[in-house]
Motif scaffolding. Structure first.
Motif, PDB file in Angstrom:
ATOM      1  N   LEU A  71      -2.581 -11.127   0.187  1.00 55.31           N
ATOM      2  CA  LEU A  71      -2.882 -10.028   1.116  1.00 55.31           C
ATOM      3  C   LEU A  71      -4.080  -9.154   0.724  1.00 55.31           C
ATOM      4  O   LEU A  71      -4.469  -8.279   1.484  1.00 55.31           O
ATOM      5  N   HIS A  72      -4.666  -9.411  -0.421  1.00 52.15           N
ATOM      6  CA  HIS A  72      -5.894  -8.658  -0.742  1.00 52.15           C
ATOM      7  C   HIS A  72      -6.714  -9.412  -1.785  1.00 52.15           C
ATOM      8  O   HIS A  72      -6.265  -9.612  -2.916  1.00 52.15           O
ATOM      9  N   THR A  73      -7.914  -9.824  -1.377  1.00 58.30           N
ATOM     10  CA  THR A  73      -8.784 -10.469  -2.355  1.00 58.30           C
ATOM     11  C   THR A  73     -10.246 -10.296  -1.944  1.00 58.30           C
ATOM     12  O   THR A  73     -10.549  -9.790  -0.865  1.00 58.30           O
ATOM     13  N   HIS A  74     -11.115 -10.666  -2.864  1.00 62.78           N
ATOM     14  CA  HIS A  74     -12.554 -10.717  -2.614  1.00 62.78           C
ATOM     15  C   HIS A  74     -12.955 -12.111  -3.085  1.00 62.78           C
ATOM     16  O   HIS A  74     -13.351 -12.292  -4.240  1.00 62.78           O
ATOM     17  N   ALA A  75     -12.805 -13.074  -2.183  1.00 61.42           N
ATOM     18  CA  ALA A  75     -12.893 -14.482  -2.586  1.00 61.42           C
ATOM     19  C   ALA A  75     -14.205 -14.809  -3.300  1.00 61.42           C
ATOM     20  O   ALA A  75     -14.210 -15.489  -4.325  1.00 61.42           O
ATOM     21  N   CYS A 220      -8.323  -1.285   3.572  1.00 60.19           N
ATOM     22  CA  CYS A 220      -9.065  -0.310   2.761  1.00 60.19           C
ATOM     23  C   CYS A 220      -8.413  -0.169   1.381  1.00 60.19           C
ATOM     24  O   CYS A 220      -7.184  -0.202   1.266  1.00 60.19           O
ATOM     25  N   HIS A 221      -9.221  -0.016   0.336  1.00 56.94           N
ATOM     26  CA  HIS A 221      -8.681   0.322  -0.992  1.00 56.94           C
ATOM     27  C   HIS A 221      -8.260   1.796  -0.953  1.00 56.94           C
ATOM     28  O   HIS A 221      -9.087   2.656  -0.624  1.00 56.94           O
ATOM     29  N   ILE A 222      -7.027   2.077  -1.310  1.00 56.34           N
ATOM     30  CA  ILE A 222      -6.554   3.473  -1.235  1.00 56.34           C
ATOM     31  C   ILE A 222      -5.768   3.847  -2.501  1.00 56.34           C
ATOM     32  O   ILE A 222      -4.860   3.126  -2.912  1.00 56.34           O
ATOM     33  N   ALA A 257      -4.783  -1.323   0.287  1.00 51.22           N
ATOM     34  CA  ALA A 257      -4.736  -2.077  -0.963  1.00 51.22           C
ATOM     35  C   ALA A 257      -4.498  -1.121  -2.135  1.00 51.22           C
ATOM     36  O   ALA A 257      -5.098  -0.043  -2.180  1.00 51.22           O
ATOM     37  N   HIS A 258      -3.630  -1.516  -3.028  1.00 47.38           N
ATOM     38  CA  HIS A 258      -3.315  -0.837  -4.287  1.00 47.38           C
ATOM     39  C   HIS A 258      -2.263   0.259  -4.152  1.00 47.38           C
ATOM     40  O   HIS A 258      -1.152   0.095  -4.605  1.00 47.38           O
ATOM     41  N   CYS A 259      -2.602   1.434  -3.627  1.00 46.54           N
ATOM     42  CA  CYS A 259      -1.635   2.539  -3.527  1.00 46.54           C
ATOM     43  C   CYS A 259      -0.869   2.740  -4.835  1.00 46.54           C
ATOM     44  O   CYS A 259       0.360   2.765  -4.855  1.00 46.54           O
ATOM     45  N   THR A 308      -3.953 -10.600  -4.906  1.00 46.70           N
ATOM     46  CA  THR A 308      -4.450 -10.877  -6.261  1.00 46.70           C
ATOM     47  C   THR A 308      -5.637  -9.994  -6.621  1.00 46.70           C
ATOM     48  O   THR A 308      -6.017  -9.920  -7.784  1.00 46.70           O
ATOM     49  N   ASP A 309      -6.258  -9.357  -5.595  1.00 44.72           N
ATOM     50  CA  ASP A 309      -7.571  -8.749  -5.777  1.00 44.72           C
ATOM     51  C   ASP A 309      -8.568  -9.866  -6.133  1.00 44.72           C
ATOM     52  O   ASP A 309      -8.196 -11.045  -6.117  1.00 44.72           O
ATOM     53  N   GLY A 310      -9.802  -9.534  -6.464  1.00 39.30           N
ATOM     54  CA  GLY A 310     -10.788 -10.583  -6.725  1.00 39.30           C
ATOM     55  C   GLY A 310     -10.694 -11.132  -8.138  1.00 39.30           C
ATOM     56  O   GLY A 310     -10.046 -10.543  -9.009  1.00 39.30           O
TER      57      GLY A 310
HETATM   58 ZN   LIG Z   1     -10.015  -5.017  -4.087  1.00 37.28          ZN
END
Ligand SMILES: [Zn+2]
Length: 450
Positions: A71-75, A220-222, A257-259, A308-310
């Motif tokens: 659900l969140h990455t920067h491939a 959005c990263h929050i 993303a994150h929180c 996973t994030d990037g």
């Molecule tokens: Zn990220």
């Protein structure tokens, strides 16, 4: 109608039923039609009777689940794996990632990095990912070449990047990519204002208006670090989430993303808005950002997916491993071993993530009419034996090495730990051959910065 059947030992449909929220069934089979949709799922004997002529793939000792969703990455950042380790987020961004991105990124970088990421994810049982990066058209080409699915979030930053000059230009270029890929199979789009500290109020307002007009989500990263909260209090007099709430961003289509750092009111706001969170525990641990309050978020009813994030901050795109850590961390952090149990963890990687993407009517469960995006997990290996509970075995003992096969739209895309099909093979070997060139470029840039 022609169908083919997959008949494993267990199926986890992840369709909620009373007393069986993960829908685990023994000796079930899945009938898949020529459109790649699930035609029927039920007891294997009944399915065999209903489709007597259908070719059947029997998988004893295997568990079939819906394909996992990252659900969140920067491939594209797969090409930056291992170049920025052991640094806090602020220095990670300013000393490594931004200088590298300024000089490296372009359509070729994004394509090559996204191909590597897509291949890694597919081989680990991930069939869809929520990306956030520049040049989404190139990421989209990588997705189409490898044959998986993605939501491409158009990255928006208010300062000039190599990609675009300001917030409006980022939006314009993102929309052009969306137009170029309109109708592409398996790809959706959303708007991704990068973070409250890189995007101003005016651009956030533009994003809100545009998301509503186009009927698409916001990603959005929050509240990733304490620092961004301190900075926001200085600059705006409020914490970032309060600012975003006032600007109208808290909607069901928001993926935050994150929180990591949330107070009680903020958890309530997210729950009331029916927003979703992309929980990225490895990245949060590695960058020493902190630990997201998953137990409290679950209690409040917030929809949680796993990201996973990037690769520059994780450093692997392994959704199952990420989810295992999420489960363990939630327990350790709350001192409650029942939190984020194995079933909830599987749900977070599948059904909840599909809901976050607004694509529950496409995938995320094994249910009639949905796409046959499936993973077969081989639980016959001694390392995952004996199997008392296949879901528990998958989450706590399993790994991506247990992926036996992956299907997308009913077509095999992974078999025997290899990609299936000539295009994915060719593309992956071409990109792999270019890795040393990218490696040299990164080395040159970093030595000039140092
Ligand atoms: Zn990220």
């Amino acid at each position: 109608m022609t169908v083919h059947i997959i008949a494993p030992e267990w199926v986890a449909t992840v369709v909620s039923a009373p007393g069986n929220q993960v829908g685990l069934f023994k000796d079930f089979a899945i009938a898949i039609n020529t459109q790649g949709k699930i035609e029927a799922v039920g007891p294997a004997a009944a399915i065999a009777l209903a489709y007597p002529a259908a070719p059947t793939e029997t998988l004893p000792g295997h568990l079939v689940t819906p394909g996992l969703i990252n659900l969140h990455t920067h491939a594209a950042m797969s090409l930056l794996r291992g170049f920025a380790d052991d640094l806090p987020l602020d220095r990670w961004l300013k000393e490594r990632i931004w200088p590298l991105e300024t000089q490296l990124i372009g359509p070729d970088f994004v394509y090559d990095g996204s191909v590597l990421a897509a291949a890694e994810m597919l081989l680990g049982g991930t069939t869809c990912f929520n990306d956030m990066y520049f040049y989404p058209e190139s990421a989209g080409r990588a997705v189409l070449d490898l044959g998986l699915k993605a939501n491409l979030s158009m990255a928006i930053i208010d300062f000039p990047t190599t990609y675009a000059t300001d917030g409006k230009d980022h939006i314009k270029k993102g929309l052009a990519a969306r137009d170029a890929l309109r109708g592409a199979d398996g790809i959706s789009f959303s708007l991704a204002p990068h973070a409250p500290y890189t995007v101003g109020d005016e651009t956030f307002s533009d994003v809100v208006t545009l998301a509503e007009e186009l009927g698409i989500g916001v990603h959005c990263h929050i509240h990733e670090t304490n620092q961004e909260i301190t900075d926001s209090l200085k600059a705006y007099g409020v914490r970032p989430l309060a600012r975003l709430k006032a600007l109208g961003l808290l909607e069901p289509s928001l993926i935050a993303a994150h929180c990591v750092h949330l107070n009680e009111s903020e958890i309530e706001w997210l729950a009331d808005a029916q927003a979703s969170i992309a929980h990225c525990p490895h990245s949060n641990l590695k960058l020493a950002s902190g630990i997201a309050p998953i137990s409290a978020l679950l209690k409040a009813g917030v929809n949680i997916g796993i990201g996973t994030d990037g690769s520059a901050s994780n450093n692997r795109l392994d959704t199952l491993a990420e989810a295992r850590t999420a489960s363990l961390l939630a327990k350790g952090n709350s001192l409650d071993a029942t939190v984020l149990n194995a079933e909830q963890t599987l749900i977070a990687m599948t059904r909840s993530a599909a809901q976050a993407l607004g694509r529950s009517n496409e995938f995320g469960q094994i249910s009639t009419g949905l796409s046959a995006d499936l993973v077969a997990w081989d639980l016959t290996d001694f390392s995952v034996q004996p199997v008392h509970d296949p879901i528990s075995q998958l989450i706590y003992a399993g790994g991506r090495e247990h992926v036996a096969a992956v299907w997308i739209n009913g077509q095999p895309v992974v078999r025997k730990r290899q990609l299936v099909g000539s295009t994915p093979h060719r593309v992956l070997s071409e990109v792999t051959a270019r890795i040393p060139l990218w490696h040299n470029r990164v080395g040159e840039i970093l030595s000039a910065v140092a």
